[in-house]
Motif scaffolding. Sequence first.
Motif, PDB file in Angstrom:
ATOM      1  N   UNK A  98       0.837  -1.200   0.000  1.00  0.00           N
ATOM      2  CA  UNK A  98       0.000   0.000   0.000  1.00  0.00           C
ATOM      3  C   UNK A  98       0.876   1.256   0.000  1.00  0.00           C
ATOM      4  N   UNK A  99       0.621   2.125  -0.972  1.00  0.00           N
ATOM      5  CA  UNK A  99       1.357   3.382  -1.083  1.00  0.00           C
ATOM      6  C   UNK A  99       2.768   3.249  -1.630  1.00  0.00           C
ATOM      7  N   UNK A 100       3.117   2.081  -2.133  1.00  0.00           N
ATOM      8  CA  UNK A 100       4.474   1.834  -2.623  1.00  0.00           C
ATOM      9  C   UNK A 100       4.653   2.437  -4.017  1.00  0.00           C
ATOM     10  N   UNK A 101       5.676   3.280  -4.214  1.00  0.00           N
ATOM     11  CA  UNK A 101       5.970   3.792  -5.556  1.00  0.00           C
ATOM     12  C   UNK A 101       6.496   2.670  -6.460  1.00  0.00           C
ATOM     13  N   UNK A 102       6.051   2.678  -7.716  1.00  0.00           N
ATOM     14  CA  UNK A 102       6.436   1.645  -8.679  1.00  0.00           C
ATOM     15  C   UNK A 102       6.817   2.303  -9.996  1.00  0.00           C
ATOM     16  N   UNK A 103       7.941   1.857 -10.563  1.00  0.00           N
ATOM     17  CA  UNK A 103       8.339   2.247 -11.915  1.00  0.00           C
ATOM     18  C   UNK A 103       8.261   1.005 -12.787  1.00  0.00           C
ATOM     19  N   UNK A 104       7.629   1.133 -13.946  1.00  0.00           N
ATOM     20  CA  UNK A 104       7.486   0.020 -14.885  1.00  0.00           C
ATOM     21  C   UNK A 104       8.497   0.185 -16.012  1.00  0.00           C
ATOM     22  N   UNK A 105       9.387  -0.778 -16.137  1.00  0.00           N
ATOM     23  CA  UNK A 105      10.411  -0.766 -17.183  1.00  0.00           C
ATOM     24  C   UNK A 105      10.090  -1.882 -18.154  1.00  0.00           C
ATOM     25  N   UNK A 106       9.596  -1.523 -19.294  1.00  0.00           N
ATOM     26  CA  UNK A 106       9.138  -2.485 -20.291  1.00  0.00           C
ATOM     27  C   UNK A 106      10.222  -2.686 -21.350  1.00  0.00           C
ATOM     28  N   UNK A 107      10.593  -3.936 -21.586  1.00  0.00           N
ATOM     29  CA  UNK A 107      11.656  -4.240 -22.551  1.00  0.00           C
ATOM     30  C   UNK A 107      11.160  -4.306 -23.987  1.00  0.00           C
ATOM     31  N   UNK A 108       9.908  -3.971 -24.219  1.00  0.00           N
ATOM     32  CA  UNK A 108       9.360  -4.009 -25.574  1.00  0.00           C
ATOM     33  C   UNK A 108       8.448  -2.808 -25.801  1.00  0.00           C
ATOM     34  N   UNK A 109       8.644  -2.150 -26.908  1.00  0.00           N
ATOM     35  CA  UNK A 109       7.763  -1.029 -27.252  1.00  0.00           C
ATOM     36  C   UNK A 109       6.462  -1.528 -27.878  1.00  0.00           C
ATOM     37  N   UNK A 110       6.391  -2.841 -28.184  1.00  0.00           N
ATOM     38  CA  UNK A 110       5.176  -3.396 -28.795  1.00  0.00           C
ATOM     39  C   UNK A 110       4.135  -3.843 -27.769  1.00  0.00           C
ATOM     40  N   UNK A 111       4.548  -4.077 -26.539  1.00  0.00           N
ATOM     41  CA  UNK A 111       3.601  -4.521 -25.507  1.00  0.00           C
ATOM     42  C   UNK A 111       2.672  -3.359 -25.168  1.00  0.00           C
ATOM     43  N   UNK A 112       1.391  -3.598 -25.235  1.00  0.00           N
ATOM     44  CA  UNK A 112       0.447  -2.541 -24.891  1.00  0.00           C
ATOM     45  C   UNK A 112      -0.651  -3.005 -23.955  1.00  0.00           C
ATOM     46  N   UNK A 113      -1.027  -4.264 -24.040  1.00  0.00           N
ATOM     47  CA  UNK A 113      -2.125  -4.757 -23.217  1.00  0.00           C
ATOM     48  C   UNK A 113      -1.677  -5.017 -21.776  1.00  0.00           C
ATOM     49  N   UNK A 114      -0.584  -5.750 -21.614  1.00  0.00           N
ATOM     50  CA  UNK A 114      -0.108  -6.094 -20.272  1.00  0.00           C
ATOM     51  C   UNK A 114       0.268  -4.861 -19.450  1.00  0.00           C
ATOM     52  N   UNK A 115       0.981  -3.888 -20.018  1.00  0.00           N
ATOM     53  CA  UNK A 115       1.295  -2.718 -19.195  1.00  0.00           C
ATOM     54  C   UNK A 115       0.042  -2.007 -18.681  1.00  0.00           C
ATOM     55  N   UNK A 116      -0.968  -1.899 -19.514  1.00  0.00           N
ATOM     56  CA  UNK A 116      -2.213  -1.258 -19.066  1.00  0.00           C
ATOM     57  C   UNK A 116      -2.887  -2.095 -17.985  1.00  0.00           C
ATOM     58  N   UNK A 117      -2.891  -3.411 -18.152  1.00  0.00           N
ATOM     59  CA  UNK A 117      -3.458  -4.288 -17.121  1.00  0.00           C
ATOM     60  C   UNK A 117      -2.673  -4.174 -15.820  1.00  0.00           C
ATOM     61  N   UNK A 118      -1.359  -4.135 -15.939  1.00  0.00           N
ATOM     62  CA  UNK A 118      -0.505  -4.045 -14.759  1.00  0.00           C
ATOM     63  C   UNK A 118      -0.744  -2.745 -14.001  1.00  0.00           C
ATOM     64  N   UNK A 119      -0.870  -1.650 -14.720  1.00  0.00           N
ATOM     65  CA  UNK A 119      -1.172  -0.368 -14.069  1.00  0.00           C
ATOM     66  C   UNK A 119      -2.493  -0.464 -13.313  1.00  0.00           C
TER      67      UNK A 119
END
Length: 174
Positions: A98-119
């Motif tokens: 709870x309240x933990x800051x998170x940075x998402x580092x994606x190794x692919x510029x083609x991924x679009x569905x999973x990053x949105x789901x993860x957020x």
Amino acid sequence: MNWLAICGSLRRQSTNLAVLHAAARLAPPGIAVRVYSLAALPLFNPDLEAEMPAVVREWRAAVAAADGLLISSPEYAHGVSGVLKNALDWLVSGPEFVGKPVALLNASTRAEHAPAQLVEILRTMSGIVVESASLDLPLLGTQRDADAIVVDPSMTTLLQAALQNFAATIAAVV
């Protein structure tokens, strides 16, 4: 400042894991980055929460002790990897995330569905996704390891800027 880096892939040669190792090497001074393996976590089962396995207690303690999380994960079948989702499920019933800051580092510029789901998942769990520290890197299919990422000026510049933004955001919150 201590950050925990987690990878949603269990592959030894994972590009996402390489990104996290590179980030650990490029972190601003005074920041320790621990790359944490999710491989030992059992499948999430609420029946086990009463007598939580030691590995799950250790996972939760590592998250609790971190000032922020770096997450890098592949997209599988347009979704969040099962490995990452399982690890996050073990955190849902506790206060560690709870309240933990998170940075998402994606190794692919083609991924679009999973990053949105993860957020969506992270925000539902009351995490703070730091957009200015989140980054899509064009590494898909390159098979680069951490050494190759760190010596590539274009990658280094992007990663260092994201990590500086993450450090500044955490410092402002603490």
